[in-house]
Design an enzyme around this catalytic site. Sequence first.
Site, PDB file in Angstrom:
ATOM      1  N   HIS A  68       0.804  -1.215   0.000  1.00  0.00           N
ATOM      2  CA  HIS A  68       0.000   0.000   0.000  1.00  0.00           C
ATOM      3  C   HIS A  68       0.840   1.270   0.000  1.00  0.00           C
ATOM      4  O   HIS A  68       0.301   2.376  -0.074  1.00  0.00           O
ATOM      5  CB  HIS A  68      -0.963   0.013   1.204  1.00  0.00           C
ATOM      6  CG  HIS A  68      -0.295   0.052   2.538  1.00  0.00           C
ATOM      7  ND1 HIS A  68      -0.129  -1.056   3.332  1.00  0.00           N
ATOM      8  CD2 HIS A  68       0.250   1.082   3.226  1.00  0.00           C
ATOM      9  CE1 HIS A  68       0.482  -0.711   4.451  1.00  0.00           C
ATOM     10  NE2 HIS A  68       0.720   0.583   4.413  1.00  0.00           N
ATOM     11  N   ASP A  87      -0.390  -7.427   0.465  1.00  0.00           N
ATOM     12  CA  ASP A  87       0.164  -6.144   0.872  1.00  0.00           C
ATOM     13  C   ASP A  87       1.689  -6.210   0.821  1.00  0.00           C
ATOM     14  O   ASP A  87       2.359  -6.087   1.832  1.00  0.00           O
ATOM     15  CB  ASP A  87      -0.318  -5.753   2.272  1.00  0.00           C
ATOM     16  CG  ASP A  87      -0.072  -4.269   2.550  1.00  0.00           C
ATOM     17  OD1 ASP A  87      -0.307  -3.838   3.688  1.00  0.00           O
ATOM     18  OD2 ASP A  87       0.371  -3.549   1.635  1.00  0.00           O
ATOM     19  N   GLY A 128       3.462   5.307  11.096  1.00  0.00           N
ATOM     20  CA  GLY A 128       4.881   5.551  10.891  1.00  0.00           C
ATOM     21  C   GLY A 128       5.672   4.269  10.818  1.00  0.00           C
ATOM     22  O   GLY A 128       6.828   4.261  10.420  1.00  0.00           O
ATOM     23  N   SER A 150       4.681   1.552   9.009  1.00  0.00           N
ATOM     24  CA  SER A 150       4.230   0.800   7.846  1.00  0.00           C
ATOM     25  C   SER A 150       5.376   0.295   6.991  1.00  0.00           C
ATOM     26  O   SER A 150       6.302   1.033   6.670  1.00  0.00           O
ATOM     27  CB  SER A 150       3.316   1.682   7.000  1.00  0.00           C
ATOM     28  OG  SER A 150       2.648   0.932   6.043  1.00  0.00           O
ATOM     29  N   SER A 156       1.917  -4.405   7.907  1.00  0.00           N
ATOM     30  CA  SER A 156       0.819  -4.028   7.023  1.00  0.00           C
ATOM     31  C   SER A 156      -0.064  -2.982   7.678  1.00  0.00           C
ATOM     32  O   SER A 156      -0.231  -1.879   7.170  1.00  0.00           O
ATOM     33  CB  SER A 156      -0.012  -5.261   6.657  1.00  0.00           C
ATOM     34  OG  SER A 156      -1.167  -4.904   5.936  1.00  0.00           O
TER      35      SER A 156
END
Length: 379
Positions: A228, A252, A331, A333, A348
């Site tokens: 993403h 993802d 933050g 991810s 994710s």
Amino acid sequence: MRRKLAGRMAATALLAVGTLTAMTAPATANSVADSRGEGPERATTMMQAMQRDLGLTRDEARQRLADEAAARQAADRLKDVLGSGFGGFRYDAASGALVVSVTDPDRFDEVRAHGAVPELVDDSRAELRRAGKVLDGHAQRAPRSVTGWYVDSASNSVVVTTEHGTAERAERFVRSTGVSPDRVRVVESGERPRTYADVIGGQRYTINGSTVCSVGFAVSGGFVTAGHCGDPGDRTSSPSGTFAGSSFPGNDYAYVRTGSDDTLRPWVDTYDGSVRTVRGSRSAPVGSSVCRSGQTTGWHCGTIEAKNQTVRYPSGTVRGLTRTDVCAEPGDSGGSFISGNQAQGMTSGGSGNCTYGGTTYFQPVNEALNAYGVNLVTG
């Protein structure tokens, strides 16, 4: 169909997700301590985090790492040996043993021969996975209150998570799919999972000069991260590169091909001036300890709770995620999940924070490696 109120989850706070345009850059791979070996500083770092987050002594943390390494090896062998009678497995932290579920008590001796503890269950893992895939096929019409589902080895069921006070709605959805209610356990919880896409994660990199995310693991030609975070063709900087592939929703994961000026390192930043060296990517069983690296909250550890969970984010449904009780915040991810010295996956999304706790999901790294035909960079 069984219900369970998850009080711990109810206490978690919602994540506030937003784009952060100015933050202090984290240490890069070149500025942290060079630890090509598995030296005492690296072992101490992981054990200190495990002591803090899992409530272990130093000796208990060292023993748990050894037990989990043995459990991973036994788990790889047993899932092939047991075939259709395999009901799943999990690491039991209290006993330090691998617990293996089987549908036939005559297979108990085979399990014991591999150093594991047998447990009799009604449904095989294959049957539960099929039930989960049926739910996947009906994900678009699931109530908004249903936040996901996963196969739970401990309860030998498919757990469906739903918001508080909405269990009956979730049960009606399950019945409408044709999945047997006897294979489903509805859990009411306060979690509302969402992605950490538009904030800074573990090892910072910038997408298209504005959005920031986190490096997951260095691989041949670049690095893997959360899908993403960017689309194919998007450009990155620090490190520089291009999204060569990206999959979200559904999966993802993404692969960023980096430039020649960037040096690929087999490390995970522990945010104390040192790094953890990655040795491989053997998947750890449910119940194992796992640690996560991210710029916002640093280095945190917890436990793998379930695998192959389907999560319904506002931006789309993702299947095959691993569920953990490691805390995370916006933050983090795309950042690294590692168990022992084995890479597990990339952050994710989730719910909660590192003040009150929460649930965080990661995309298994091996799926991304296979999808893009790349190899993990190891020490």
